[in-house]
Design a protein around this motif. Structure first.
Motif, PDB file in Angstrom:
ATOM      1  N   ILE A  12       0.798  -1.238   0.000  1.00 37.27           N
ATOM      2  CA  ILE A  12       0.000   0.000   0.000  1.00 37.27           C
ATOM      3  C   ILE A  12       0.825   1.281   0.000  1.00 37.27           C
ATOM      4  CG2 ILE A  12      -1.977  -1.121   1.117  1.00 37.27           C
ATOM      5  CD1 ILE A  12      -1.147   0.269   3.730  1.00 37.27           C
ATOM      6  N   GLY A  13       2.136   1.209   0.182  1.00 44.30           N
ATOM      7  CA  GLY A  13       2.971   2.408   0.175  1.00 44.30           C
ATOM      8  C   GLY A  13       3.667   2.632   1.505  1.00 44.30           C
ATOM      9  N   THR A  14       4.787   3.326   1.444  1.00 45.81           N
ATOM     10  CA  THR A  14       5.621   3.501   2.631  1.00 45.81           C
ATOM     11  C   THR A  14       5.000   4.434   3.659  1.00 45.81           C
ATOM     12  OG1 THR A  14       7.553   3.094   1.257  1.00 45.81           O
ATOM     13  CG2 THR A  14       7.954   4.072   3.401  1.00 45.81           C
ATOM     14  N   TRP A  15       4.482   5.587   3.216  1.00 46.28           N
ATOM     15  CA  TRP A  15       3.876   6.502   4.183  1.00 46.28           C
ATOM     16  C   TRP A  15       2.588   5.919   4.770  1.00 46.28           C
ATOM     17  CZ3 TRP A  15       6.684   9.711   6.602  1.00 46.28           C
ATOM     18  CH2 TRP A  15       7.761  10.328   5.988  1.00 46.28           C
ATOM     19  N   GLN A  16       1.880   5.108   3.971  1.00 44.85           N
ATOM     20  CA  GLN A  16       0.687   4.442   4.496  1.00 44.85           C
ATOM     21  C   GLN A  16       1.093   3.435   5.578  1.00 44.85           C
ATOM     22  OE1 GLN A  16       1.441   5.062   1.362  1.00 44.85           O
ATOM     23  NE2 GLN A  16      -0.353   5.648   0.183  1.00 44.85           N
ATOM     24  N   ALA A  17       2.185   2.727   5.346  1.00 40.95           N
ATOM     25  CA  ALA A  17       2.687   1.787   6.355  1.00 40.95           C
ATOM     26  C   ALA A  17       3.078   2.538   7.622  1.00 40.95           C
ATOM     27  CB  ALA A  17       3.882   1.005   5.808  1.00 40.95           C
ATOM     28  N   ALA A  18       3.719   3.690   7.468  1.00 43.40           N
ATOM     29  CA  ALA A  18       4.101   4.496   8.629  1.00 43.40           C
ATOM     30  C   ALA A  18       2.866   4.944   9.406  1.00 43.40           C
ATOM     31  CB  ALA A  18       4.938   5.697   8.197  1.00 43.40           C
ATOM     32  N   ALA A  19       1.829   5.364   8.674  1.00 44.78           N
ATOM     33  CA  ALA A  19       0.596   5.816   9.330  1.00 44.78           C
ATOM     34  C   ALA A  19      -0.077   4.673  10.083  1.00 44.78           C
ATOM     35  CB  ALA A  19      -0.359   6.415   8.297  1.00 44.78           C
ATOM     36  N   ILE A  20      -0.145   3.506   9.456  1.00 46.39           N
ATOM     37  CA  ILE A  20      -0.765   2.345  10.112  1.00 46.39           C
ATOM     38  C   ILE A  20       0.032   1.950  11.347  1.00 46.39           C
ATOM     39  CG2 ILE A  20      -1.177  -0.145   9.853  1.00 46.39           C
ATOM     40  CD1 ILE A  20      -2.067   0.489   6.960  1.00 46.39           C
ATOM     41  N   THR A  21       1.347   1.966  11.233  1.00 45.48           N
ATOM     42  CA  THR A  21       2.192   1.616  12.370  1.00 45.48           C
ATOM     43  C   THR A  21       1.992   2.594  13.515  1.00 45.48           C
ATOM     44  OG1 THR A  21       3.841   0.608  10.951  1.00 45.48           O
ATOM     45  CG2 THR A  21       4.585   1.312  13.117  1.00 45.48           C
ATOM     46  N   GLN A  22       1.951   3.883  13.202  1.00 52.91           N
ATOM     47  CA  GLN A  22       1.743   4.886  14.246  1.00 52.91           C
ATOM     48  C   GLN A  22       0.362   4.699  14.893  1.00 52.91           C
ATOM     49  OE1 GLN A  22       4.552   6.081  15.060  1.00 52.91           O
ATOM     50  NE2 GLN A  22       4.595   8.182  14.364  1.00 52.91           N
ATOM     51  N   MET A  23      -0.653   4.422  14.064  1.00 55.42           N
ATOM     52  CA  MET A  23      -2.006   4.260  14.579  1.00 55.42           C
ATOM     53  C   MET A  23      -2.113   3.025  15.486  1.00 55.42           C
ATOM     54  SD  MET A  23      -5.604   3.811  12.540  1.00 55.42           S
ATOM     55  CE  MET A  23      -5.088   2.257  11.848  1.00 55.42           C
ATOM     56  N   THR A  24      -1.592   1.904  15.022  1.00 58.65           N
ATOM     57  CA  THR A  24      -1.684   0.694  15.849  1.00 58.65           C
ATOM     58  C   THR A  24      -0.825   0.835  17.104  1.00 58.65           C
ATOM     59  OG1 THR A  24       0.045  -0.414  14.560  1.00 58.65           O
ATOM     60  CG2 THR A  24      -2.254  -0.833  13.926  1.00 58.65           C
ATOM     61  N   GLY A  25       0.297   1.553  17.000  1.00 63.01           N
ATOM     62  CA  GLY A  25       1.118   1.809  18.177  1.00 63.01           C
ATOM     63  C   GLY A  25       0.383   2.671  19.190  1.00 63.01           C
ATOM     64  N   PHE A  26      -0.324   3.692  18.705  1.00 64.71           N
ATOM     65  CA  PHE A  26      -1.101   4.562  19.591  1.00 64.71           C
ATOM     66  C   PHE A  26      -2.197   3.773  20.305  1.00 64.71           C
ATOM     67  CE2 PHE A  26      -4.944   7.158  20.152  1.00 64.71           C
ATOM     68  CZ  PHE A  26      -4.469   8.076  21.083  1.00 64.71           C
ATOM     69  N   VAL A  27      -2.925   2.962  19.546  1.00 60.64           N
ATOM     70  CA  VAL A  27      -4.010   2.171  20.137  1.00 60.64           C
ATOM     71  C   VAL A  27      -3.452   1.195  21.176  1.00 60.64           C
ATOM     72  CG1 VAL A  27      -5.760   0.401  19.631  1.00 60.64           C
ATOM     73  CG2 VAL A  27      -5.571   2.431  18.168  1.00 60.64           C
ATOM     74  N   THR A  28      -2.361   0.540  20.855  1.00 60.21           N
ATOM     75  CA  THR A  28      -1.752  -0.410  21.784  1.00 60.21           C
ATOM     76  C   THR A  28      -1.289   0.289  23.060  1.00 60.21           C
ATOM     77  OG1 THR A  28      -1.016  -1.813  19.957  1.00 60.21           O
ATOM     78  CG2 THR A  28       0.087  -2.128  22.076  1.00 60.21           C
ATOM     79  N   ALA A  29      -0.610   1.425  22.908  1.00 59.05           N
ATOM     80  CA  ALA A  29      -0.134   2.167  24.075  1.00 59.05           C
ATOM     81  C   ALA A  29      -1.309   2.657  24.919  1.00 59.05           C
ATOM     82  CB  ALA A  29       0.736   3.340  23.642  1.00 59.05           C
ATOM     83  N   LEU A  30      -2.388   3.096  24.266  1.00 61.04           N
ATOM     84  CA  LEU A  30      -3.566   3.570  24.985  1.00 61.04           C
ATOM     85  C   LEU A  30      -4.218   2.434  25.777  1.00 61.04           C
ATOM     86  CD1 LEU A  30      -5.188   6.168  25.390  1.00 61.04           C
ATOM     87  CD2 LEU A  30      -6.613   5.480  23.467  1.00 61.04           C
ATOM     88  N   LEU A  31      -4.322   1.254  25.166  1.00 62.91           N
ATOM     89  CA  LEU A  31      -4.894   0.102  25.875  1.00 62.91           C
ATOM     90  C   LEU A  31      -4.038  -0.296  27.074  1.00 62.91           C
ATOM     91  CD1 LEU A  31      -6.066  -2.092  22.852  1.00 62.91           C
ATOM     92  CD2 LEU A  31      -7.517  -0.900  24.533  1.00 62.91           C
ATOM     93  N   ILE A  32      -2.729  -0.312  26.891  1.00 59.23           N
ATOM     94  CA  ILE A  32      -1.836  -0.648  28.009  1.00 59.23           C
ATOM     95  C   ILE A  32      -1.967   0.398  29.109  1.00 59.23           C
ATOM     96  CG2 ILE A  32       0.588  -0.840  28.699  1.00 59.23           C
ATOM     97  CD1 ILE A  32       1.080  -2.124  25.899  1.00 59.23           C
ATOM     98  N   LEU A  33      -2.029   1.666  28.722  1.00 59.17           N
ATOM     99  CA  LEU A  33      -2.175   2.751  29.693  1.00 59.17           C
ATOM    100  C   LEU A  33      -3.457   2.593  30.502  1.00 59.17           C
ATOM    101  CD1 LEU A  33      -1.023   5.422  30.762  1.00 59.17           C
ATOM    102  CD2 LEU A  33      -2.277   6.587  28.953  1.00 59.17           C
ATOM    103  N   MET A  34      -4.518   2.127  29.871  1.00 59.71           N
ATOM    104  CA  MET A  34      -5.788   1.930  30.577  1.00 59.71           C
ATOM    105  C   MET A  34      -5.667   0.849  31.647  1.00 59.71           C
ATOM    106  SD  MET A  34      -8.259   2.266  27.274  1.00 59.71           S
ATOM    107  CE  MET A  34      -9.866   2.277  28.022  1.00 59.71           C
TER     108      MET A  34
END
Length: 141
Positions: free
Chosen positions: A28-50
């Motif tokens: 899907i493209g490099t910047w799209q991969a970066a965006a998905i990685t940042q998004m899934t990282g944010f969600v994961t960190a938020l769940l752990i923080l909870m």
């Protein structure tokens, strides 16, 4: 000992993340991969923080604005890592990445940047860096 275990795990996960991002980027493209990685990282960190329930949000205002750019740097890191893996392979990319990290951390330690205590680097540390660079060159041959 616990810190060393976390460092090894982080190193392993950086490699796995780079390979996964490289595969995503081919589809899907490099910047799209970066965006998905940042998004899934944010969600994961938020769940752990909870679950951890650390409430240090009040100190947020004490963080210098420069340090809040870490996420933006991560997007650039992901792009660079993915591009390098696709062009040079995983082993060479991670080797070069580690040398770049060590080189910059030497500068940070020697100069006391970002509020860290200045460290004196001696000959063994410089020899170690030179040996790592030589190792990467040998890997590339």
């Amino acid at each position: 000992m616990r810190g060393l275990i976390f460092a090894f795990l982080a190193g392993a996960f950086i490699t796995l993340q780079g390979v996964a991002n490289s595969r995503i980027s081919q589809d899907i493209g490099t910047w799209q991969a970066a965006a998905i990685t940042q998004m899934t990282g944010f969600v994961t960190a938020l769940l752990i923080l909870m679950f951890v329930r650390e409430s240090k949000w009040r100190q947020f205002k004490q963080v210098k604005p420069l340090y809040l750019t870490g996420g933006a740097l991560a997007a650039i890191i992901i792009f660079g890592n993915v591009t390098a893996i696709q062009q040079t392979g995983v082993t060479f990319t991670i080797s070069a990445l580690l040398i770049a990290q060590l080189g910059l951390t030497f500068l940070v330690d020697i100069n006391g940047w970002f509020g860290v205590v200045k460290q004196k680097m001696k000959l063994p540390q410089f020899i170690g860096i030179v040996m790592m660079i030589a190792g990467v060159i040998i890997l590339r041959l």
